[in-house]
Motif scaffolding. Structure first.
Motif, PDB file in Angstrom:
ATOM      1  N   PRO B  18       0.798  -1.234   0.000  1.00 41.53           N
ATOM      2  CA  PRO B  18       0.000   0.000   0.000  1.00 41.53           C
ATOM      3  C   PRO B  18       0.832   1.286   0.000  1.00 41.53           C
ATOM      4  O   PRO B  18       0.295   2.350   0.283  1.00 41.53           O
ATOM      5  N   ILE B  19       2.105   1.200  -0.309  1.00 43.75           N
ATOM      6  CA  ILE B  19       2.903   2.431  -0.374  1.00 43.75           C
ATOM      7  C   ILE B  19       2.373   3.301  -1.512  1.00 43.75           C
ATOM      8  O   ILE B  19       2.168   2.810  -2.624  1.00 43.75           O
ATOM      9  N   GLU B  20       2.160   4.574  -1.237  1.00 40.44           N
ATOM     10  CA  GLU B  20       1.577   5.436  -2.251  1.00 40.44           C
ATOM     11  C   GLU B  20       2.522   5.623  -3.447  1.00 40.44           C
ATOM     12  O   GLU B  20       3.716   5.909  -3.262  1.00 40.44           O
ATOM     13  N   CYS B  21       2.002   5.445  -4.641  1.00 44.55           N
ATOM     14  CA  CYS B  21       2.783   5.678  -5.858  1.00 44.55           C
ATOM     15  C   CYS B  21       2.007   6.624  -6.777  1.00 44.55           C
ATOM     16  O   CYS B  21       0.780   6.578  -6.844  1.00 44.55           O
ATOM     17  N   LEU B  22       2.725   7.486  -7.473  1.00 49.63           N
ATOM     18  CA  LEU B  22       2.100   8.397  -8.419  1.00 49.63           C
ATOM     19  C   LEU B  22       2.683   8.135  -9.792  1.00 49.63           C
ATOM     20  O   LEU B  22       3.906   8.037  -9.941  1.00 49.63           O
ATOM     21  N   ALA B  23       1.806   8.018 -10.789  1.00 53.01           N
ATOM     22  CA  ALA B  23       2.311   7.729 -12.138  1.00 53.01           C
ATOM     23  C   ALA B  23       1.674   8.653 -13.173  1.00 53.01           C
ATOM     24  O   ALA B  23       1.978   8.567 -14.359  1.00 53.01           O
ATOM     25  N   ASP B  24       0.805   9.543 -12.702  1.00 51.71           N
ATOM     26  CA  ASP B  24       0.174  10.455 -13.673  1.00 51.71           C
ATOM     27  C   ASP B  24       1.217  11.428 -14.214  1.00 51.71           C
ATOM     28  O   ASP B  24       2.200  11.760 -13.543  1.00 51.71           O
ATOM     29  N   ARG B  25       0.954  11.890 -15.416  1.00 58.95           N
ATOM     30  CA  ARG B  25       1.877  12.739 -16.141  1.00 58.95           C
ATOM     31  C   ARG B  25       2.261  14.003 -15.331  1.00 58.95           C
ATOM     32  O   ARG B  25       3.436  14.365 -15.239  1.00 58.95           O
ATOM     33  N   ALA B  26       1.257  14.635 -14.754  1.00 61.38           N
ATOM     34  CA  ALA B  26       1.509  15.892 -14.025  1.00 61.38           C
ATOM     35  C   ALA B  26       2.430  15.656 -12.829  1.00 61.38           C
ATOM     36  O   ALA B  26       3.392  16.399 -12.595  1.00 61.38           O
ATOM     37  N   SER B  27       2.153  14.619 -12.071  1.00 61.78           N
ATOM     38  CA  SER B  27       2.999  14.327 -10.906  1.00 61.78           C
ATOM     39  C   SER B  27       4.408  13.973 -11.346  1.00 61.78           C
ATOM     40  O   SER B  27       5.397  14.411 -10.742  1.00 61.78           O
ATOM     41  N   LEU B  28       4.505  13.148 -12.381  1.00 58.42           N
ATOM     42  CA  LEU B  28       5.838  12.743 -12.851  1.00 58.42           C
ATOM     43  C   LEU B  28       6.656  13.966 -13.242  1.00 58.42           C
ATOM     44  O   LEU B  28       7.823  14.079 -12.882  1.00 58.42           O
ATOM     45  N   ARG B  29       6.016  14.886 -13.952  1.00 60.04           N
ATOM     46  CA  ARG B  29       6.731  16.081 -14.375  1.00 60.04           C
ATOM     47  C   ARG B  29       7.107  16.939 -13.170  1.00 60.04           C
ATOM     48  O   ARG B  29       8.269  17.338 -13.003  1.00 60.04           O
ATOM     49  N   ALA B  30       6.129  17.182 -12.312  1.00 55.22           N
ATOM     50  CA  ALA B  30       6.367  18.064 -11.166  1.00 55.22           C
ATOM     51  C   ALA B  30       7.462  17.505 -10.252  1.00 55.22           C
ATOM     52  O   ALA B  30       8.323  18.245  -9.764  1.00 55.22           O
ATOM     53  N   LYS B  31       7.448  16.200 -10.038  1.00 53.76           N
ATOM     54  CA  LYS B  31       8.382  15.606  -9.078  1.00 53.76           C
ATOM     55  C   LYS B  31       9.724  15.227  -9.704  1.00 53.76           C
ATOM     56  O   LYS B  31      10.607  14.713  -9.021  1.00 53.76           O
ATOM     57  N   SER B  32       9.857  15.459 -11.010  1.00 58.09           N
ATOM     58  CA  SER B  32      11.134  15.157 -11.665  1.00 58.09           C
ATOM     59  C   SER B  32      11.977  16.396 -11.878  1.00 58.09           C
ATOM     60  O   SER B  32      13.104  16.313 -12.355  1.00 58.09           O
ATOM     61  N   MET B  91      17.012  15.654  -9.766  1.00 56.38           N
ATOM     62  CA  MET B  91      16.397  15.189 -11.019  1.00 56.38           C
ATOM     63  C   MET B  91      16.933  13.822 -11.420  1.00 56.38           C
ATOM     64  O   MET B  91      18.132  13.579 -11.405  1.00 56.38           O
ATOM     65  N   PRO B  92      16.020  12.904 -11.761  1.00 60.18           N
ATOM     66  CA  PRO B  92      16.394  11.492 -12.014  1.00 60.18           C
ATOM     67  C   PRO B  92      16.991  11.325 -13.411  1.00 60.18           C
ATOM     68  O   PRO B  92      16.277  10.986 -14.358  1.00 60.18           O
ATOM     69  N   LEU B  93      18.298  11.526 -13.510  1.00 61.26           N
ATOM     70  CA  LEU B  93      18.977  11.508 -14.817  1.00 61.26           C
ATOM     71  C   LEU B  93      18.749  10.209 -15.580  1.00 61.26           C
ATOM     72  O   LEU B  93      18.693  10.200 -16.795  1.00 61.26           O
ATOM     73  N   ARG B  94      18.673   9.115 -14.858  1.00 61.72           N
ATOM     74  CA  ARG B  94      18.499   7.801 -15.504  1.00 61.72           C
ATOM     75  C   ARG B  94      17.070   7.305 -15.361  1.00 61.72           C
ATOM     76  O   ARG B  94      16.816   6.107 -15.414  1.00 61.72           O
ATOM     77  N   GLY B  95      16.135   8.205 -15.108  1.00 62.58           N
ATOM     78  CA  GLY B  95      14.737   7.798 -14.944  1.00 62.58           C
ATOM     79  C   GLY B  95      14.536   6.992 -13.676  1.00 62.58           C
ATOM     80  O   GLY B  95      15.165   7.243 -12.652  1.00 62.58           O
TER      81      GLY B  95
END
Ligand SMILES: Cc1cc2nc3c(=O)[nH]c(=O)nc-3n(C[C@H](O)[C@H](O)[C@H](O)COP(=O)(O)OP(=O)(O)OC[C@H]3O[C@@H](n4cnc5c(N)ncnc54)[C@H](O)[C@@H]3O)c2cc1C
Ligand SMILES: Cc1cc2nc3c(=O)[nH]c(=O)nc-3n(C[C@H](O)[C@H](O)[C@H](O)COP(=O)(O)OP(=O)(O)OC[C@H]3O[C@@H](n4cnc5c(N)ncnc54)[C@H](O)[C@@H]3O)c2cc1C
Lengths: 451, 451
Positions: B18-32, B91-95
């Motif tokens: 149940p660890i929270e994960c975000l995969a939506d485009r907006a979150s990915l962009r904002a958190k990267s 920033m996650p250089l290697r994704g």
């Protein structure tokens, strides 16, 4: 002003009633002396000095009445707090009245880190009021338990805490003061900011301070620590490193070689014979970093205690500043001391050169301080006194080698620290004490013609 | 480790539940992303960088589970706090996965001036707990309202308060930390004292910090003041004098010439067009001495307010440190900045020479600080950017003229501040992240062969 015309001191006391006056032999002697005997030179010169009457005003009104009365009769008046000065500052060279200010001891208010107090309040009592509210003195002389705040401002310079806040002359360390002038109608002046400077370290020659407004410091939980080092060079290098460690909160950094530390009787069981020591007061949260630094620099912690803990060993600060000399004097009355400044980028070298040159003749004692934003150290070396000529030979060597000396063997204001006449101080005295009745004989620049 | 084998990120999220994960485009962009776009050089290089999944553990157990899982599948993990770094640190250089730590936000305890907190706690929230008890952060980045304590320790260096306490690298400013390693069975290590250093300013490359033990400072009632000066030389001289005034308690001394101050929109109605300014935060009891000093040095106070007062002007610190650049960027996206150190006895001369050489091309911005017990200033000059070649011409001039540059136009740890490989940091990474999965691409000294 050189002699006082015959006065009936019983009549003076009667005139001043109900203001308390003391005329018994014991009081006169006790209240006419300070720690002038630290200096063999001053001891010789001042041992006969005595007031004729001690007057103890209980409030400003009584003080003003006393001063007006003395002004009218041209009676010299020497203000006195705890009497812990050690250059005869509070000694009545021309006799007359000693003005004992210990009854002016009210703590007036504390707000946002500023305390307003009466001048005769003892430092320990000032903190008794402020500490429960989270504030303490920014720095205090090692005579915290006996000196008054007025006496400190008028006769002192710095002390425990100066390693963080500098000394009394640093801008912002005295916010305001109320001072009573020596005139036919004594005035109470309120001075603020830079205006206070002429009255700071003026030995009470240009007005009697009745109230002070002091900026305090946030109090910390403090720890007392002694670190032992194989030699004075290592201990001094540690003192410097500690002062350069911006993340370690410190209130006291004192360094003594064994020659001076050997006199710290109550500490001896903790000390390693022959070693130099650093006596430090450090904030609780800085303890670990302190330990790491001291180990890295070859030190060994030999004593540690909460500063608030009471036991049979006096507070650590009572082994520092001018107390260091006192411990030595208790064991050997032939010892005296010096006060010089080791400053500049090569100040550790200057210390090393002084040690190499005079060795055991001047047991080394350093008080680290902050001076104009920099780290520096006062040398309060002990001196194994031979004679005055040799003493001044040492003083001249120090001065010639870039270490200005604040001569503690003179009661003359200008000959002590500043060397040159402080024009502002003198101008201020013209205004506040035109007849030169306040603590006469101490300000060299003053002559009756000045008025 | 240069490419990640195809991974089904929905499956990863399901595995981690149940660890929270975000995969939506907006979150990915904002958190990267962070504030990498401060630098036109980094903006070009990093604008496409993105994580595949954001994971938000709520406690240490969830964090350990996440790391073990990623270790098993060789998924790169980049820790992230507030995301306010401005060299692409987070920033996650290697994704792979961005590890969002904002849920680890507990304030654990406060005792004798030491706070133990979780790493994802925002600085503002840390002080929300500590201030009522009379304690505040010794220093904080100007991002106090958005940055986390873990991100500050891992990615920052100093800030508001460093003029009193130095920076994160000064001994004693971080007491301890708890860090989780990137191994098959992640370990939680407790580091204390000097041991913490390899993890300080390591961009999270050698472990995920979960808890911190921070020494605080006694809080003061602070005032915000802006002083105006005819020119940058006068303002810089004032900044220096203020830092040398041992009796004035100060938390912030920032100096900007008009070229950089002109962008402070909310302040403009208070500023004198064409003049340089000093933005200062000073303790209430030091206000009078501050005013006297600023007047004596030719300054005019143009703005003053209680630091605690809320109104439509942001806190003064939000015009200082890396916020200064932000105001300029809001008005002109072609601007960037530098970070250099003006140090040594002639540091004011160095500043004057830099001003004379580059003029309006590098609008001057100085942050006064304490560094190894001395006063110094960081230059965070704005740069009217022409091209990368010219930028490095300026950098080389500064370095050749005795002003080391911490290049803010690189995301490489070693190329930023320290220049040389930090062997302790590298050795520590060998132990804590043998596969090189943590924030890969940031530590130059690291190569897979290191493991
Ligand atoms: C063991 C020892 C340790 C010491 N340590 C230090 C130290 O660490 N730092 C330091 O600076 N000094 C130190 N001194 C010197 C001295 O203690 C301090 O200057 C102390 O603060 C003086 O305070 P007091 O109340 O005893 O003043 P006093 O000795 O009574 O007076 C000092 C001077 O101030 C004048 N004066 C006193 N009250 C007033 C007033 N209200 N208005 C105007 N003038 C007044 C007196 O006339 C005299 O000239 C030390 C002395 C000793 C003996
Ligand atoms: C407007 C502005 C002003 C700034 N002012 C200052 C300033 O005054 N002083 C200063 O030093 N910096 C300043 N910075 C840079 C930055 O804000 C600070 O470094 C800040 O403290 C970073 O905190 P954060 O939570 O946003 O960290 P992030 O940006 O999220 O992360 C910073 C780095 O730390 C790593 N990290 C984050 N959390 C952890 C963790 N728990 N364990 C391991 N690694 C972790 C990340 O991977 C990244 O490498 C400023 C930046 C901006 C944009």
């Amino acid at each position: 002003m050189d002699s006082v015309s015959p006065i009936d001191w019983n009549a003076v006391a009667a005139d001043l009633a109900p203001i308390e006056c003391l005329a018994d032999r014991a009081s006169l002697r006790a209240k006419s002396r300070d720690f002038f005997w630290y200096s063999p030179v001053l001891n010789e010169k001042l041992k006969g000095v005595s007031a004729e009457l001690v007057v103890c005003p209980a409030n400003e009104a009584e003080l003003i009445r006393t001063l007006a009365y003395c002004h009218e009769r041209r009676i010299p008046v020497t203000p006195r707090g705890g009497g812990t000065g050690n250059y005869g500052q509070a000694m009545p060279l021309r006799g007359g009245i000693v003005l004992d200010l210990l009854k002016l001891d009210r703590f007036l208010w504390l707000k946002d880190g500023v305390a307003r107090v009466e001048a005769g309040l003892k430092l320990i009592d000032l903190e008794r009021h402020s500490l429960p509210q989270g504030w303490e003195l920014r720095f205090h002389p090692s005579t915290r338990r006996t000196a008054t705040i007025g006496g400190f401002i008028a006769g002192g310079s710095g002390g425990v805490g100066s390693v963080q806040f500098g000394g009394l002359r640093a801008r912002g360390n005295v916010l305001g003061l109320r001072l009573v002038t020596m005139e036919a109608e004594p005035q109470a002046l309120e001075l603020r900011g830079e205006e206070v400077m002429p009255a700071v370290h003026a030995y009470g020659t240009n007005g009697v301070i009745v109230e002070l407004e002091m900026p305090l410091a946030r109090s910390w939980p403090w720890r007392e620590i002694i670190v032992s080092f194989p030699d004075i060079g290592g201990a001094a290098a540690f003192g410097n490193a500690l002062c350069e460690a911006d993340g370690i909160v410190r209130k006291l950094v004192t360094v003594c070689d064994w020659q001076s530390a050997q006199y710290f009787r109550p500490l001896l069981s903790h000390l390693k014979s022959g070693q130099a020591i650093a006596l430090c007061v450090v904030a609780d949260p800085s303890l670990e970093a302190f330990e790491t630094l001291s180990t890295a620099m070859g030190g060994t912690i030999v004593f540690q205690r909460d500063a608030a803990e009471a036991d049979d060993i006096p507070p650590l600060y009572e082994f520092t500043w001018n107390h260091t000399t006192l411990w030595a004097l208790k064991a050997d009355r032939s010892i005296t001391y010096l006060q010089c400044l080791f400053d500049g980028p090569d100040y550790l070298d200057k210390i090393a050169r002084a040690v190499a040159t005079f060795g055991v003749e001047t047991p080394m004692h350093l008080e680290f301080t902050r001076l104009n934003g920099r780290v520096a150290a006062f040398g309060l070396q002990l001196v194994r006194y031979r004679n005055e000529a040799r003493l001044y030979e040492i003083i001249h060597w120090l001065e010639a080698n870039g270490c200005p000396v604040a001569d503690p063997h003179t009661y003359i204001l200008e000959d002590g620290g500043m060397k040159t006449v402080d024009e502002a101080q003198l101008a201020f005295k013209r205004r506040t004490d035109p007849l030169g009745l306040l603590n006469p004989g101490k300000m060299k620049a003053w002559s009756p013609a000045c008025s």
